[in-house]
Design a protein around this motif. Structure first.
Motif, PDB file in Angstrom:
ATOM      1  N   ASP A   1      -9.589  -6.455  -2.241  1.00 42.13           N
ATOM      2  CA  ASP A   1      -8.990  -7.831  -1.548  1.00 42.13           C
ATOM      3  C   ASP A   1      -8.218  -8.417  -1.862  1.00 42.13           C
ATOM      4  O   ASP A   1      -9.112 -10.015  -2.334  1.00 42.13           O
ATOM      5  CB  ASP A   1      -8.947  -6.754  -0.172  1.00 42.13           C
ATOM      6  CG  ASP A   1      -8.691  -5.686   0.374  1.00 42.13           C
ATOM      7  OD1 ASP A   1      -8.245  -5.233  -0.388  1.00 42.13           O
ATOM      8  OD2 ASP A   1      -8.852  -5.619   2.734  1.00 42.13           O
TER       9      ASP A   1
ATOM     10  N   GLY B   1      -6.091  -4.017  -2.166  1.00 41.58           N
ATOM     11  CA  GLY B   1      -5.244  -4.398  -1.026  1.00 41.58           C
ATOM     12  C   GLY B   1      -4.240  -5.823  -1.483  1.00 41.58           C
ATOM     13  O   GLY B   1      -5.752  -6.810  -1.269  1.00 41.58           O
TER      14      GLY B   1
ATOM     15  N   VAL C   1      -1.611   4.713  -2.349  1.00 41.04           N
ATOM     16  CA  VAL C   1      -1.532   4.023  -3.577  1.00 41.04           C
ATOM     17  C   VAL C   1      -2.213   4.951  -4.463  1.00 41.04           C
ATOM     18  O   VAL C   1      -1.898   5.197  -5.796  1.00 41.04           O
ATOM     19  CB  VAL C   1      -2.484   2.942  -4.426  1.00 41.04           C
ATOM     20  CG1 VAL C   1      -2.726   1.789  -2.821  1.00 41.04           C
ATOM     21  CG2 VAL C   1      -4.377   4.403  -3.642  1.00 41.04           C
TER      22      VAL C   1
ATOM     23  N   SER D   1      -2.102   2.006   3.021  1.00 39.37           N
ATOM     24  CA  SER D   1      -1.453   1.988   1.698  1.00 39.37           C
ATOM     25  C   SER D   1      -1.213   2.786   0.696  1.00 39.37           C
ATOM     26  O   SER D   1      -2.608   3.790   1.016  1.00 39.37           O
ATOM     27  CB  SER D   1      -1.291   0.624   1.143  1.00 39.37           C
ATOM     28  OG  SER D   1      -1.090  -0.953   1.228  1.00 39.37           O
TER      29      SER D   1
ATOM     30  N   SER E   1       3.562   1.110   2.512  1.00 41.44           N
ATOM     31  CA  SER E   1       2.252   0.922   3.320  1.00 41.44           C
ATOM     32  C   SER E   1       2.647  -0.098   4.542  1.00 41.44           C
ATOM     33  O   SER E   1       3.533  -0.383   5.157  1.00 41.44           O
ATOM     34  CB  SER E   1       1.494  -1.707   2.347  1.00 41.44           C
ATOM     35  OG  SER E   1       1.624  -0.699   1.614  1.00 41.44           O
TER      36      SER E   1
ATOM     37  N   THR F   1      -8.344  -3.039   5.171  1.00 43.55           N
ATOM     38  CA  THR F   1      -7.717  -2.027   4.681  1.00 43.55           C
ATOM     39  C   THR F   1      -8.191  -1.038   4.210  1.00 43.55           C
ATOM     40  O   THR F   1      -8.796   0.144   4.138  1.00 43.55           O
ATOM     41  CB  THR F   1      -7.558  -2.497   3.426  1.00 43.55           C
ATOM     42  OG1 THR F   1      -6.931  -4.092   3.354  1.00 43.55           O
ATOM     43  CG2 THR F   1      -6.980  -2.131   2.463  1.00 43.55           C
TER      44      THR F   1
ATOM     45  N   LEU G   1      -6.867   1.593   1.814  1.00 42.95           N
ATOM     46  CA  LEU G   1      -6.012   2.852   0.812  1.00 42.95           C
ATOM     47  C   LEU G   1      -5.852   4.436   0.318  1.00 42.95           C
ATOM     48  O   LEU G   1      -7.463   4.587   0.248  1.00 42.95           O
ATOM     49  CB  LEU G   1      -6.584   2.283  -0.513  1.00 42.95           C
ATOM     50  CG  LEU G   1      -6.374   0.468  -0.360  1.00 42.95           C
ATOM     51  CD1 LEU G   1      -6.757  -0.186  -1.862  1.00 42.95           C
ATOM     52  CD2 LEU G   1      -5.297   0.132  -0.173  1.00 42.95           C
TER      53      LEU G   1
ATOM     54  N   TYR H   1      -0.426  -4.272  -1.389  1.00 52.35           N
ATOM     55  CA  TYR H   1      -1.225  -3.915  -2.448  1.00 52.35           C
ATOM     56  C   TYR H   1      -1.016  -4.477  -4.080  1.00 52.35           C
ATOM     57  O   TYR H   1       0.444  -4.290  -4.438  1.00 52.35           O
ATOM     58  CB  TYR H   1      -1.397  -2.288  -2.380  1.00 52.35           C
ATOM     59  CG  TYR H   1      -1.481  -1.144  -2.979  1.00 52.35           C
ATOM     60  CD1 TYR H   1      -0.704  -0.256  -4.087  1.00 52.35           C
ATOM     61  CD2 TYR H   1       0.170  -0.761  -1.979  1.00 52.35           C
ATOM     62  CE1 TYR H   1       0.208   0.042  -4.879  1.00 52.35           C
ATOM     63  CE2 TYR H   1       1.391  -0.536  -3.285  1.00 52.35           C
ATOM     64  CZ  TYR H   1       1.039   0.570  -4.005  1.00 52.35           C
ATOM     65  OH  TYR H   1       2.315   1.932  -3.869  1.00 52.35           O
TER      66      TYR H   1
END
Length: 542
Positions: A60, A142, A219, A217, A259, A163, A165, A126
């Motif tokens: 991160d 992140g 991704v 988020s 996000s 975070t 993801l 991110y």
């Protein structure tokens, strides 16, 4: 201080003196990253992943509003590499945006130092590898930008900040997926979904009675995902840098590239609970689970995995419309987010972007307003700076759908600095889509089914629409956004469906001004890599 290589580190003293002039000595944060290949097993089979400092996902980035981020990236891969910063606006400095249209790739076995400033931003974002099809191998992580200490935040400090993801994933290596696209074929459906790089077992630790922030988020490569936690509700508090009205949700649709920040309170009996991410709008629903683990838990998660929506468009559309800006909350500065009355500003221009899919020379391609983007031999921003002709043509894409067939071009649309415009995304296809604009945050003023027309403006939210950088467009539907063009540069507008982006569904907005003032745009960084027809030239001194 970090060790730095010849190509990136020699410019740091220059940047210290330069940024002292323009940032009033905002703090510096240093990162030294080594990008390598490594074996990963996210779906139980060995794959070649892209690691940052040996980590998948990558580390991160923690920062505070206006911090200067000095990120030295060593490319230990056997191919060029770039990192882009999804949602970080890089104010007045598109040279460091990390897209091929603005930045030369980092060659193998060399390094490059990104100099970023998270100017006037807060929130959850991110980073990801933007070149080739590297995003399918990892290399993402992140980004969190905290408010400065004296700027009020509209909720109490959480006991923890995670975070999360999430994203779809393939068992095939990214090289095989790229080769398939290069042959003109579509990708199959993904094989699974990951939470923080794992298909099962990702764990969030909590203590009973405390409240935690999750920065979620998507991704992934193409699937919208629904996120939920067994027996727990989520309070939405922030979307891509905007504090939102604090609405409670049992589950949340997170479309590709988006996000969200939510607060959850550990208000259940102390045991393990399922954390679930499942695909949306797909023929086959793919689901994965992680664990929310209470301190002292000795009981595994049990019972049916909590169900979520699957193909229901209206459910998702209504949720999206319910996400609104908290007008009384401060943003990066100590003034209400609602002090900028976007709904009262006259529109200077309306641009309509329509997506399409088809074949060119027997190969699958995707486009916007009939143009399927092909990269030039030189980053467009460098071609602008060095006045290299023939790299691209200004307005090589129309600002309305043409209705014609797909064709190849390096699509660039010029828009004027300090104007206020409307962009409408039209989706006549039967899939959901997702678009991101680098360098900007925009107001999502409307979305609905059918064909957009000027009468559609009667239903716009002109008071408290959410401001963000990535927006979904539902099947056979449209989405409208308002943008204040206050950031000079060359900015990528793209589909977040990575196969569609790779095969042409993207363009560049050239936000143009005749002014040469340092206040409008920073000079080209002295450590800029030069490639293509810009190679061998020299950046001018300040």
């Amino acid at each position: 201080m970090m060790a730095v290589g010849r190509s990136g580190g020699t410019v740091l003293l220059f940047y210290f003196s330069f940024f002292a002039l323009v940032t009033a000595e905002s703090p510096y944060r240093f990162f030294d990253w080594n990008v390598t290949y490594g074996d990963i097993y996210p779906l139980g089979v060995r794959q070649q992943g892209i690691l940052i400092n040996g980590q998948f996902p990558g580390p991160d980035i923690h920062s505070v509003t206006n911090d200067n981020l000095i990120i030295n990236v060593h490319n230990s891969l056997d191919e060029p590499f770039l990192i882009s910063w999804n949602g970080v606006q890089n104010r007045r400095n598109s040279y460091v945006d990390g897209m091929y249209g603005t930045t030369c790739p980092i060659p193998p076995r060399t390094n490059y130092t990104y100099i970023l400033q998270v100017k006037d931003q807060i929130g959850s974002f991110y980073y990801f590898p933007s070149l080739a099809f590297h995003k399918a191998a990892g290399g993402f992580g992140g980004i969190r930008i905290l408010s400065r200490p004296r700027i009020p935040v509209p909720f109490a400090d959480p006991a923890g900040d995670y975070t999360v993801l999430i994203g779809d994933w393939y068992k095939s290596n990214h090289t095989d997926l790229k080769a398939r696209l290069d042959r003109g074929r579509k990708l199959p459906s993904p094989d699974g979904i990951l939470i923080n790089g794992r298909s099962n077992g990702a764990t969030l630790n909590v203590e009973q009675g405390k409240t935690y922030r999750l920065r979620i988020s998507n991704v992934g490569l193409q699937n919208s995902l629904n996120f939920r936690i067994q027996n727990h509700r989520m309070k939405l508090v922030e979307v891509e840098g905007t504090h939102t009205m604090q609405t409670m949700f049992s589950s949340l649709d997170v479309h590709v590239g988006q996000s969200y920040s939510v607060l959850i309170t550990a208000d259940q009996s102390p045991r393990d609970y399922y954390v679930v991410a499942s695909s949306r709008f797909t023929d086959k629903v793919i689901t994965t689970t992680g664990i929310l683990r209470y301190s002292g838990s000795s009981t595994s998660a049990s019972g049916p995995i909590p169900g979520g929506p699957t193909i229901q468009i209206d459910w998702s559309l209504n949720q999206a419309r319910a996400i609104r800006t908290n007008l009384t909350a401060s943003g990066p500065r100590p003034n209400p987010q609602g002090s900028y009355h976007y709904g009262l500003i006259p529109l200077i221009r309306t641009i309509v972007f329509g997506s399409s899919a088809g074949q060119i020379n027997g190969k699958q391609r995707y486009g916007i307003n009939s143009v399927s983007f092909v990269p030039a031999d030189t980053p467009l921003k460098l071609a602008d700076f060095f006045k290299i002709s023939g790299v691209y043509k200004i307005n090589s894409i129309s600002d309305k759908p043409t209705g014609g067939g797909l064709y190849l071009d390096t699509s660039v649309l010029q828009v004027d600095y300090r104007t206020f415009i409307e962009i409408v995304f039209e989706n006549k296809e039967d899939i959901i889509q997702s678009y991101h604009l680098n360098g900007y945050s925009f107001w999502v003023v409307g979305m609905d089914g059918g064909q957009w027309n000027t009468g559609s403006r009667n239903g716009y939210n002109l008071r408290d629409a959410v401001s963000r950088s990535t927006v979904q467009v539902y099947p056979k539907s449209w989405t409208a956004i308002y943008i204040a063009l206050d950031n000079v540069g060359m900015w990528n507008l793209r589909s977040e469906f990575w196969a569609r982006q790779y095969l042409g569904q993207q363009l560049y907005l050239r936000v143009f001004t005749t002014s040469t003032s340092l206040r409008d745009e920073y000079p080209i960084p002295k450590n800029s890599r030069l490639c293509g027809r810009a190679k061998g030239r020299h950046t001018r001194p300040l």
